[in-house]
Design a protein around this motif. Structure first.
Motif, PDB file in Angstrom:
ATOM      1  N   MET A   1       0.859  -1.168   0.000  1.00 20.62           N
ATOM      2  CA  MET A   1       0.000   0.000   0.000  1.00 20.62           C
ATOM      3  C   MET A   1       0.903   1.227   0.000  1.00 20.62           C
ATOM      4  N   SER A   2       0.632   2.158  -0.865  1.00 20.82           N
ATOM      5  CA  SER A   2       1.439   3.368  -0.923  1.00 20.82           C
ATOM      6  C   SER A   2       1.103   4.292   0.240  1.00 20.82           C
ATOM      7  N   MET A   3       2.034   5.162   0.551  1.00 25.58           N
ATOM      8  CA  MET A   3       1.835   6.105   1.657  1.00 25.58           C
ATOM      9  C   MET A   3       0.701   7.079   1.341  1.00 25.58           C
ATOM     10  N   ALA A   4       0.514   7.416   0.067  1.00 27.97           N
ATOM     11  CA  ALA A   4      -0.577   8.318  -0.302  1.00 27.97           C
ATOM     12  C   ALA A   4      -1.931   7.672  -0.020  1.00 27.97           C
ATOM     13  N   LEU A   5      -2.064   6.400  -0.336  1.00 23.24           N
ATOM     14  CA  LEU A   5      -3.313   5.686  -0.079  1.00 23.24           C
ATOM     15  C   LEU A   5      -3.553   5.534   1.420  1.00 23.24           C
TER      16      LEU A   5
END
Length: 64
Positions: A1-5
């Protein structure tokens, strides 16, 4: 999971808590989220307990 998500999900959770539960619920969700984040970093091995208790070096000492 990306940090933005992950940030978007956390922001939505805080928004729902603030809207439906008021400011106290907002603070509770934010505090529990911060605790969960730190515990997750410990579990991943990115943090050690000594990181919180180690004295910081003064900036003038680093330049010598």
């Amino acid at each position: 999971m990306s940090m933005a998500l992950a940030g978007m999900i956390a922001g939505m959770a805080l928004g729902f808590a603030g809207y439906f539960g008021g400011f106290a619920a907002f603070l509770l969700v934010a505090a529990l989220g911060a605790i969960g984040f730190v515990l997750g970093r410990f579990a991943d091995g990115d943090l050690e307990l000594g990181d919180f208790f180690r004295a910081r070096e003064r900036e003038d000492n680093r330049r010598r």
